[in-house]
Design a protein around this motif. Structure first.
Motif, PDB file in Angstrom:
ATOM      1  N   THR A  35      -2.204  47.775 -21.633  1.00 59.33           N
ATOM      2  CA  THR A  35      -1.237  48.603 -20.917  1.00 59.33           C
ATOM      3  C   THR A  35      -1.366  48.340 -19.416  1.00 59.33           C
ATOM      4  O   THR A  35      -2.426  47.952 -18.927  1.00 59.33           O
ATOM      5  CB  THR A  35      -1.440  50.112 -21.182  1.00 59.33           C
ATOM      6  N   LEU A  36      -0.278  48.536 -18.719  1.00 60.74           N
ATOM      7  CA  LEU A  36      -0.244  48.403 -17.268  1.00 60.74           C
ATOM      8  C   LEU A  36       0.372  49.684 -16.726  1.00 60.74           C
ATOM      9  O   LEU A  36       1.517  50.015 -17.059  1.00 60.74           O
ATOM     10  CB  LEU A  36       0.576  47.178 -16.852  1.00 60.74           C
ATOM     11  N   ASN A  37      -0.415  50.422 -15.941  1.00 60.00           N
ATOM     12  CA  ASN A  37       0.008  51.714 -15.399  1.00 60.00           C
ATOM     13  C   ASN A  37       0.506  52.639 -16.511  1.00 60.00           C
ATOM     14  O   ASN A  37       1.506  53.329 -16.363  1.00 60.00           O
ATOM     15  CB  ASN A  37       1.069  51.520 -14.312  1.00 60.00           C
ATOM     16  N   GLY A  38      -0.213  52.621 -17.640  1.00 57.84           N
ATOM     17  CA  GLY A  38       0.080  53.510 -18.748  1.00 57.84           C
ATOM     18  C   GLY A  38       1.149  53.032 -19.716  1.00 57.84           C
ATOM     19  O   GLY A  38       1.384  53.667 -20.735  1.00 57.84           O
ATOM     20  N   GLU A  39       1.813  51.916 -19.409  1.00 56.50           N
ATOM     21  CA  GLU A  39       2.890  51.401 -20.263  1.00 56.50           C
ATOM     22  C   GLU A  39       2.426  50.148 -20.996  1.00 56.50           C
ATOM     23  O   GLU A  39       1.779  49.279 -20.409  1.00 56.50           O
ATOM     24  CB  GLU A  39       4.124  51.056 -19.417  1.00 56.50           C
ATOM     25  N   ASP A  64       4.552  46.646 -28.465  1.00 53.19           N
ATOM     26  CA  ASP A  64       3.754  47.851 -28.235  1.00 53.19           C
ATOM     27  C   ASP A  64       2.476  47.564 -27.446  1.00 53.19           C
ATOM     28  O   ASP A  64       1.638  48.452 -27.276  1.00 53.19           O
ATOM     29  CB  ASP A  64       3.391  48.509 -29.565  1.00 53.19           C
ATOM     30  N   GLY A  65       2.304  46.310 -26.975  1.00 56.57           N
ATOM     31  CA  GLY A  65       1.122  45.939 -26.212  1.00 56.57           C
ATOM     32  C   GLY A  65      -0.081  45.565 -27.062  1.00 56.57           C
ATOM     33  O   GLY A  65      -1.157  45.311 -26.534  1.00 56.57           O
ATOM     34  N   ASN A  66       0.081  45.510 -28.392  1.00 60.00           N
ATOM     35  CA  ASN A  66      -1.038  45.178 -29.285  1.00 60.00           C
ATOM     36  C   ASN A  66      -1.236  43.674 -29.369  1.00 60.00           C
ATOM     37  O   ASN A  66      -0.263  42.910 -29.364  1.00 60.00           O
ATOM     38  CB  ASN A  66      -0.765  45.729 -30.689  1.00 60.00           C
ATOM     39  N   TYR A  67      -2.493  43.256 -29.470  1.00 59.97           N
ATOM     40  CA  TYR A  67      -2.817  41.841 -29.623  1.00 59.97           C
ATOM     41  C   TYR A  67      -3.896  41.685 -30.689  1.00 59.97           C
ATOM     42  O   TYR A  67      -4.631  42.614 -31.006  1.00 59.97           O
ATOM     43  CB  TYR A  67      -3.292  41.224 -28.300  1.00 59.97           C
ATOM     44  N   GLN A  68      -3.972  40.479 -31.234  1.00 60.55           N
ATOM     45  CA  GLN A  68      -5.056  40.083 -32.128  1.00 60.55           C
ATOM     46  C   GLN A  68      -5.423  38.659 -31.748  1.00 60.55           C
ATOM     47  O   GLN A  68      -4.550  37.797 -31.631  1.00 60.55           O
ATOM     48  CB  GLN A  68      -4.622  40.143 -33.593  1.00 60.55           C
ATOM     49  N   LEU A  69      -6.718  38.415 -31.536  1.00 61.44           N
ATOM     50  CA  LEU A  69      -7.148  37.087 -31.116  1.00 61.44           C
ATOM     51  C   LEU A  69      -7.254  36.119 -32.288  1.00 61.44           C
ATOM     52  O   LEU A  69      -7.626  36.506 -33.397  1.00 61.44           O
ATOM     53  CB  LEU A  69      -8.516  37.151 -30.428  1.00 61.44           C
ATOM     54  N   THR A  70      -6.946  34.863 -32.004  1.00 58.51           N
ATOM     55  CA  THR A  70      -7.134  33.771 -32.948  1.00 58.51           C
ATOM     56  C   THR A  70      -8.146  32.811 -32.349  1.00 58.51           C
ATOM     57  O   THR A  70      -8.028  32.408 -31.189  1.00 58.51           O
ATOM     58  CB  THR A  70      -5.809  33.034 -33.213  1.00 58.51           C
ATOM     59  N   PHE A 110       0.102  41.265 -13.564  1.00 51.64           N
ATOM     60  CA  PHE A 110      -1.283  41.707 -13.423  1.00 51.64           C
ATOM     61  C   PHE A 110      -1.911  41.182 -12.140  1.00 51.64           C
ATOM     62  O   PHE A 110      -1.602  40.083 -11.687  1.00 51.64           O
ATOM     63  CB  PHE A 110      -2.113  41.241 -14.629  1.00 51.64           C
ATOM     64  N   PRO A 111      -2.817  41.948 -11.559  1.00 52.78           N
ATOM     65  CA  PRO A 111      -3.514  41.485 -10.353  1.00 52.78           C
ATOM     66  C   PRO A 111      -4.445  40.309 -10.690  1.00 52.78           C
ATOM     67  O   PRO A 111      -4.837  40.134 -11.846  1.00 52.78           O
ATOM     68  CB  PRO A 111      -4.298  42.716  -9.895  1.00 52.78           C
ATOM     69  N   PRO A 112      -4.799  39.495  -9.683  1.00 52.36           N
ATOM     70  CA  PRO A 112      -5.626  38.300  -9.902  1.00 52.36           C
ATOM     71  C   PRO A 112      -6.949  38.565 -10.611  1.00 52.36           C
ATOM     72  O   PRO A 112      -7.450  37.695 -11.328  1.00 52.36           O
ATOM     73  CB  PRO A 112      -5.871  37.764  -8.493  1.00 52.36           C
ATOM     74  N   GLU A 113      -7.542  39.754 -10.455  1.00 50.20           N
ATOM     75  CA  GLU A 113      -8.826  40.024 -11.103  1.00 50.20           C
ATOM     76  C   GLU A 113      -8.707  40.129 -12.624  1.00 50.20           C
ATOM     77  O   GLU A 113      -9.706  40.287 -13.324  1.00 50.20           O
ATOM     78  CB  GLU A 113      -9.514  41.254 -10.521  1.00 50.20           C
ATOM     79  N   TYR A 114      -7.469  39.990 -13.140  1.00 49.67           N
ATOM     80  CA  TYR A 114      -7.256  39.948 -14.591  1.00 49.67           C
ATOM     81  C   TYR A 114      -6.805  38.571 -15.066  1.00 49.67           C
ATOM     82  O   TYR A 114      -6.574  38.375 -16.252  1.00 49.67           O
ATOM     83  CB  TYR A 114      -6.232  40.999 -15.023  1.00 49.67           C
ATOM     84  N   ASN A 115      -6.665  37.599 -14.170  1.00 47.37           N
ATOM     85  CA  ASN A 115      -6.251  36.263 -14.596  1.00 47.37           C
ATOM     86  C   ASN A 115      -6.870  35.171 -13.743  1.00 47.37           C
ATOM     87  O   ASN A 115      -7.967  34.731 -14.035  1.00 47.37           O
ATOM     88  CB  ASN A 115      -4.724  36.145 -14.711  1.00 47.37           C
ATOM     89  N   PHE A 133      -7.312  47.174 -22.910  1.00 46.15           N
ATOM     90  CA  PHE A 133      -7.265  46.946 -21.471  1.00 46.15           C
ATOM     91  C   PHE A 133      -6.220  47.886 -20.880  1.00 46.15           C
ATOM     92  O   PHE A 133      -5.021  47.707 -21.106  1.00 46.15           O
ATOM     93  CB  PHE A 133      -6.929  45.484 -21.155  1.00 46.15           C
ATOM     94  N   ASP A 134      -6.682  48.902 -20.146  1.00 45.67           N
ATOM     95  CA  ASP A 134      -5.815  49.866 -19.480  1.00 45.67           C
ATOM     96  C   ASP A 134      -5.853  49.542 -18.000  1.00 45.67           C
ATOM     97  O   ASP A 134      -6.726  50.010 -17.267  1.00 45.67           O
ATOM     98  CB  ASP A 134      -6.301  51.288 -19.751  1.00 45.67           C
ATOM     99  N   VAL A 135      -4.910  48.730 -17.565  1.00 47.80           N
ATOM    100  CA  VAL A 135      -4.893  48.207 -16.191  1.00 47.80           C
ATOM    101  C   VAL A 135      -4.064  49.120 -15.305  1.00 47.80           C
ATOM    102  O   VAL A 135      -2.934  49.490 -15.658  1.00 47.80           O
ATOM    103  CB  VAL A 135      -4.332  46.770 -16.172  1.00 47.80           C
TER     104      VAL A 135
END
Length: 140
Positions: A35-39, A64-70, A110-115, A133-135
């Motif tokens: 989520t980014l700013n609650g969304e 919905d912002g959900n992810y699953q890693l591969t 997203f801000p640079p500290e997330y990428n 991740f609640d950014v």
């Protein structure tokens, strides 16, 4: 890391996912929500890079912002251990054979500290891992 470098990194990760065979390395399943700013954020790339080296894992958020890693094409999850996490929404414009833009690019949310300058560290354990991740950001 500039935009071209981040794009190259994402392409290399995707090409690794198409690899063959089982990993033989301990992996844990990883899913969560971004989520980014609650969304919720859709179509964000989420990448876990093992701090000790090894194959990265990759996922894309749904509406919905959900992810699953591969980890590999036939293995969901990520290597057990510490990871640097990168989350990005940036995409370059797509062009057709005549150079005409068919899809506009997408600016980074997203801000640079997330990428590109990620300071995000997480630990993946064997078994199931839910990592959200609640950014909060004022980036426009």
């Amino acid at each position: 890391m500039n935009t071209r470098g981040l794009s190259l990194c994402l392409l290399l990760t995707i090409s690794q996912l198409v690899g063959c065979g089982g990993s033989g390395n301990p992996i844990g399943t990883v899913n969560g929500k971004v989520t980014l700013n609650g969304e919720p954020v859709s179509e964000a790339y989420v990448m876990f890079e093992p701090v000790e080296g090894g194959r990265s894992s990759f996922g894309i958020t749904d509406t919905d912002g959900n992810y699953q890693l591969t980890y590999m094409a036939e293995n969901d999850g990520a290597l057990v251990g510490e990871h640097t996490v990168r989350i990005t929404t940036q995409r370059g414009a797509k062009r057709d054979d005549r150079g005409q833009i068919t899809q506009p690019g997408v600016k980074e949310k997203f801000p640079p500290e997330y990428n590109t300058e990620s300071t995000q560290q997480v630990t993946v354990e064997s078994g199931r891992n839910e990592i959200n991740f609640d950014v909060i950001s004022d980036k426009k």
